[in-house]
Design an enzyme around this catalytic site. Structure first.
Site, PDB file in Angstrom:
ATOM      1  N   HIS A 179      -4.713  32.017 -11.414  1.00 47.72           N
ATOM      2  CA  HIS A 179      -3.938  30.795 -11.698  1.00 47.72           C
ATOM      3  C   HIS A 179      -4.164  29.743 -10.612  1.00 47.72           C
ATOM      4  O   HIS A 179      -4.274  28.550 -10.913  1.00 47.72           O
ATOM      5  CB  HIS A 179      -2.429  31.108 -11.701  1.00 47.72           C
ATOM      6  CG  HIS A 179      -1.892  31.571 -13.024  1.00 47.72           C
ATOM      7  ND1 HIS A 179      -1.942  30.796 -14.154  1.00 47.72           N
ATOM      8  CD2 HIS A 179      -1.262  32.721 -13.388  1.00 47.72           C
ATOM      9  CE1 HIS A 179      -1.361  31.449 -15.163  1.00 47.72           C
ATOM     10  NE2 HIS A 179      -0.942  32.625 -14.726  1.00 47.72           N
ATOM     11  N   GLN A 205       2.281  27.318 -12.560  1.00 47.11           N
ATOM     12  CA  GLN A 205       3.161  27.616 -13.702  1.00 47.11           C
ATOM     13  C   GLN A 205       4.505  26.889 -13.630  1.00 47.11           C
ATOM     14  O   GLN A 205       5.251  26.882 -14.608  1.00 47.11           O
ATOM     15  CB  GLN A 205       3.384  29.123 -13.805  1.00 47.11           C
ATOM     16  CG  GLN A 205       2.105  29.869 -14.193  1.00 47.11           C
ATOM     17  CD  GLN A 205       2.360  31.352 -14.318  1.00 47.11           C
ATOM     18  OE1 GLN A 205       2.404  32.058 -13.324  1.00 47.11           O
ATOM     19  NE2 GLN A 205       2.574  31.816 -15.534  1.00 47.11           N
ATOM     20  N   CYS A 223       1.596  36.823 -19.693  1.00 46.97           N
ATOM     21  CA  CYS A 223       1.687  35.689 -18.776  1.00 46.97           C
ATOM     22  C   CYS A 223       2.863  34.828 -19.220  1.00 46.97           C
ATOM     23  O   CYS A 223       3.004  34.551 -20.414  1.00 46.97           O
ATOM     24  CB  CYS A 223       0.385  34.895 -18.826  1.00 46.97           C
ATOM     25  SG  CYS A 223       0.376  33.445 -17.755  1.00 46.97           S
ATOM     26  N   LEU A 224       3.691  34.400 -18.279  1.00 38.76           N
ATOM     27  CA  LEU A 224       4.867  33.604 -18.642  1.00 38.76           C
ATOM     28  C   LEU A 224       4.478  32.257 -19.261  1.00 38.76           C
ATOM     29  O   LEU A 224       5.289  31.638 -19.936  1.00 38.76           O
ATOM     30  CB  LEU A 224       5.775  33.406 -17.424  1.00 38.76           C
ATOM     31  CG  LEU A 224       6.454  34.681 -16.877  1.00 38.76           C
ATOM     32  CD1 LEU A 224       7.232  34.363 -15.611  1.00 38.76           C
ATOM     33  CD2 LEU A 224       7.353  35.335 -17.914  1.00 38.76           C
ATOM     34  N   HIS A 239      -4.411  38.322 -11.260  1.00 40.52           N
ATOM     35  CA  HIS A 239      -3.949  37.394 -12.316  1.00 40.52           C
ATOM     36  C   HIS A 239      -3.390  36.120 -11.675  1.00 40.52           C
ATOM     37  O   HIS A 239      -3.703  35.000 -12.101  1.00 40.52           O
ATOM     38  CB  HIS A 239      -2.883  38.110 -13.168  1.00 40.52           C
ATOM     39  CG  HIS A 239      -2.287  37.282 -14.266  1.00 40.52           C
ATOM     40  ND1 HIS A 239      -2.460  37.580 -15.607  1.00 40.52           N
ATOM     41  CD2 HIS A 239      -1.508  36.165 -14.230  1.00 40.52           C
ATOM     42  CE1 HIS A 239      -1.822  36.668 -16.334  1.00 40.52           C
ATOM     43  NE2 HIS A 239      -1.227  35.807 -15.525  1.00 40.52           N
ATOM     44  N   GLU A 240      -2.565  36.293 -10.643  1.00 42.28           N
ATOM     45  CA  GLU A 240      -1.936  35.123 -10.003  1.00 42.28           C
ATOM     46  C   GLU A 240      -2.949  34.299  -9.218  1.00 42.28           C
ATOM     47  O   GLU A 240      -2.901  33.068  -9.237  1.00 42.28           O
ATOM     48  CB  GLU A 240      -0.784  35.563  -9.097  1.00 42.28           C
ATOM     49  CG  GLU A 240       0.353  36.297  -9.810  1.00 42.28           C
ATOM     50  CD  GLU A 240       0.832  35.623 -11.088  1.00 42.28           C
ATOM     51  OE1 GLU A 240       0.802  34.383 -11.170  1.00 42.28           O
ATOM     52  OE2 GLU A 240       1.210  36.351 -12.019  1.00 42.28           O
ATOM     53  N   GLY A 281       4.905  38.262 -11.600  1.00 38.84           N
ATOM     54  CA  GLY A 281       4.268  37.291 -10.713  1.00 38.84           C
ATOM     55  C   GLY A 281       4.403  35.890 -11.284  1.00 38.84           C
ATOM     56  O   GLY A 281       4.592  35.722 -12.489  1.00 38.84           O
TER      57      GLY A 281
END
Ligand code: ZN
Length: 189
Positions: free
Chosen positions: A153, A50, A107-108, A149-150, A45
């Site tokens: 963000h 991000q 997480c990226l 999670h997304e 995701g």
């Protein structure tokens, strides 16, 4: 186009995303670029924050993960998860629909940092899709984790905010280091 992924310490990660009311050509391009960026980084995701954009937009694709199952219900009936992949969620709203489950997350924006996080195991999701049409579904497993999670963000929340105290304390030196590197790089720009 592959975009640069912003790392922990960048202020945009703490910004609540603006709602998207119209699917403009710019938003379409952003969606395409976000998918390309997510795939290039082997992510499940990616949220707009991000890639430095504080908007209520996230892209998700769980199909590459074969060892962590996801479930999907459409109109109260079990459905094939792949049928809604790749997934674009605009202005998503999440309602917990099941008991908490603990699972690993990365997480990226936090390279090399992983932790177990407790979240509702099943959630109801309401959002707009890439065409601006309302969609709703219930999901579980990895997909439920990714969606939460997304969506965090998009509200300026990060998975470190969901870690238990002990886990976060153990990771604190790495988090401090990452934050310092990001801030140093930003100061040079
Ligand atoms: Zn993330």
């Amino acid at each position: 186009m592959i975009l640069e992924i912003v790392k922990y310490g960048h202020p945009v990660l703490r910004k609540k995303g603006e709602r998207i009311e119209t699917i403009t050509p710019e938003i379409k391009k952003l969606i395409a670029d976000m998918f390309e960026t997510m795939e290039a980084n082997h992510g499940v995701g990616l949220a707009a924050q991000q890639v430095g954009v504080a908007k209520q937009l996230t892209v998700i694709d769980v199909r590459a993960v074969t060892d962590r199952p996801s479930t999907l219900e459409l109109d109260g009936k079990p459905a094939d998860v792949a049928s809604i992949m790749p997934l674009v969620l605009i202005n998503p709203v999440i309602t917990p629909a099941g008991e908490a489950a603990t699972g690993g997350e990365g997480c990226l924006s936090f390279p090399e940092i992983f932790a177990d996080i407790s979240r509702p195991g099943t959630v109801d999701v309401q959002a707009l899709n890439a065409k601006g049409k309302p969609i709703s579904f219930r999901c579980g497993g990895l997909l439920a984790r990714a969606v939460q999670h997304e969506t965090d963000h998009l509200n300026g929340l990060l998975f470190i905010d969901r870690m238990d105290k002990k886990t976060k304390a153990e990771l604190q030196p790495e988090l401090d280091e990452l934050q310092a590197i990001t801030k140093k790089a930003l100061a040079k720009k």
